[in-house]
Design an enzyme around this catalytic site. Structure first.
Site, mmCIF file in Angstrom:
data_model
loop_
_atom_site.group_PDB
_atom_site.id
_atom_site.type_symbol
_atom_site.label_atom_id
_atom_site.label_comp_id
_atom_site.label_asym_id
_atom_site.label_seq_id
_atom_site.Cartn_x
_atom_site.Cartn_y
_atom_site.Cartn_z
ATOM 1 N N GLN A 228 -11.471 5.150 1.113
ATOM 2 C CA GLN A 228 -10.112 5.641 0.816
ATOM 3 C C GLN A 228 -9.684 5.190 -0.591
ATOM 4 O OE1 GLN A 228 -6.404 5.808 3.446
ATOM 5 N NE2 GLN A 228 -6.182 3.787 2.538
ATOM 6 N N GLN B 265 -3.021 13.033 8.018
ATOM 7 C CA GLN B 265 -4.336 12.406 7.808
ATOM 8 C C GLN B 265 -5.053 12.057 9.106
ATOM 9 O OE1 GLN B 265 -2.547 8.933 5.632
ATOM 10 N NE2 GLN B 265 -4.183 7.786 6.627
ATOM 11 N N ARG C 242 -4.851 -1.053 13.719
ATOM 12 C CA ARG C 242 -5.453 -0.558 14.966
ATOM 13 C C ARG C 242 -5.897 -1.696 15.884
ATOM 14 N NH1 ARG C 242 -6.874 3.714 11.581
ATOM 15 N NH2 ARG C 242 -6.271 5.749 12.398
ATOM 16 N N HIS D 273 -1.475 -6.640 4.787
ATOM 17 C CA HIS D 273 -0.441 -5.904 4.041
ATOM 18 C C HIS D 273 0.416 -6.871 3.216
ATOM 19 C CE1 HIS D 273 -0.916 -2.994 7.550
ATOM 20 N NE2 HIS D 273 -1.147 -2.222 6.503
ATOM 21 N N ALA E 230 2.943 -1.133 11.257
ATOM 22 C CA ALA E 230 2.179 -2.075 12.098
ATOM 23 C C ALA E 230 1.566 -3.135 11.179
ATOM 24 C CB ALA E 230 1.123 -1.351 12.932
ATOM 25 N N HIS F 20 0.405 -6.392 9.025
ATOM 26 C CA HIS F 20 -0.274 -7.659 9.316
ATOM 27 C C HIS F 20 -0.410 -8.421 8.000
ATOM 28 C CE1 HIS F 20 -3.735 -5.593 7.650
ATOM 29 N NE2 HIS F 20 -3.598 -4.637 8.562
ATOM 30 N N LYS G 54 -10.517 -2.939 2.820
ATOM 31 C CA LYS G 54 -11.042 -2.551 4.136
ATOM 32 C C LYS G 54 -11.287 -1.042 4.184
ATOM 33 C CE LYS G 54 -8.707 -1.972 7.906
ATOM 34 N NZ LYS G 54 -9.162 -0.653 8.385
ATOM 35 N N ASP G 55 -10.383 -0.290 3.551
ATOM 36 C CA ASP G 55 -10.534 1.174 3.496
ATOM 37 C C ASP G 55 -11.249 1.531 2.190
ATOM 38 O OD1 ASP G 55 -9.005 1.946 5.953
ATOM 39 O OD2 ASP G 55 -7.484 0.799 4.912
#
Ligand code: PAF
Length: 283
Positions: free
Chosen positions: A155, A61, A191, A37, A32, A34, A151-152
């Site tokens: 993570q 996950q 998302r 990425h 997905a 965008h 953004k993560d």
């Protein structure tokens, strides 16, 4: 772009490239795709001979089965976008290829404090699943450079810790790339595709809440900033998991500022069923 579905075939191909002196950059994704990425691919292309990407919606996950089932899949468009970005290699494995023995957490990664807070607290098991897939992917690709999106934020910290735990830190350098935003400030995220038009209009409140914290950081107490940010989100229909102001290097909560911390504000909140996260470094 060369497409691989089998891990051993990809490893063998990349081994040969490495032996020929080529450097490898790796941008793992769950598809997905965008512009965020694609910016990772572009950054990798500037510093590496070959850029490898992967698309794998990692079931290990997802702590919420519905979130996994509804995770957007846009594989044909993703491939086109990667081709347009001149990505060199794409790995699209099946679940069986990645987890031949299933994906019940067989291993327990000792992540410590970082797994007990924020995303770790609200999504039990999530970071163990991220570590499982990342260990598998990193050992298949063995890149010199890994590219992840800010953004993560948490993570990124977890994956850096994993790389140390699995002793690949002498081989792999992790590069954290800036979050790309829509015009209204909404952080680009796969998302976002799940938001209906009404939800999409409200979704910019996350950036508004974070911007409020950033603007008032020098003049307000952290507790007051967090309460105001929660109010902004709630007024716009969000259910808030957390708004936190933390030290950017440890993610320990900042209660009292001492002028030495590098602070980061982090948010996770639901708009109906869709959970969005974002963060801003406060400097
Ligand atoms: O951020 C993501 O897209 C995923 O968590 C990652 C790093 C590709 C692991 O599945």
């Amino acid at each position: 772009m060369i497409l691989f579905k089998k891990a051993t075939e990809l490893s063998e191909y990349l081994d040969a490239q490495r032996k020929n002196g080529r450097t490898l950059g790796f941008c793992p994704t769950m598809g997905a795709l965008h512009a965020g990425h694609i910016s990772l691919i572009e950054t990798s292309k500037k510093s590496n001979d070959l850029t490898v990407s992967s698309i794998f919606v990692n079931p290990a996950q997802f702590n919420n089965a519905q979130d996994f089932e509804k995770y957007p899949v846009t594989i044909e468009r993703d491939i086109e976008m990667l081709e347009d970005a001149a990505c060199d290699i794409l790995f699209i494995p099946t679940v069986k290829e990645i987890y031949p023995d299933g994906f019940i957490h067989l291993k327990n990664y000792k992540l410590g404090f970082i797994e007990t807070i924020l995303e770790g607290k609200f999504r039990p098991g999530h970071f163990q699943g991220v570590c499982m897939i990342m260990e598998r992917l990193l050992k298949i690709v063995l890149p010199q450079h890994l590219y992840l999106g800010q953004k993560d934020y948490q993570q990124c910290m977890v994956i850096k810790k994993l790389i140390k735990l699995i002793e690949l830190d002498k081989i792999i350098t992790t590069n954290i790339c800036p979050t790309l935003r829509e015009k209204d400030g909404l952080a680009m995220s796969s998302r976002n595709l799940r938001l209906n038009p009404e939800e999409r209009k409200k979704a910019d409140s996350i950036f508004k809440a974070l911007s409020f914290i950033m603007t008032n950081f020098e003049v307000e107490k952290t507790e007051v900033l967090k309460q105001n940010a929660v109010s902004i989100l709630k007024e716009n229909g969000f259910t808030v998991d957390y708004v936190e102001i933390a030290d950017a290097s440890s993610l320990e909560e900042i209660k009292i500022r001492n002028g030495k911390q590098k602070p980061v504000a982090l948010v996770a909140a639901f708009l109906n069923e869709i959970r969005l996260i974002d963060n801003l470094i406060l400097n």
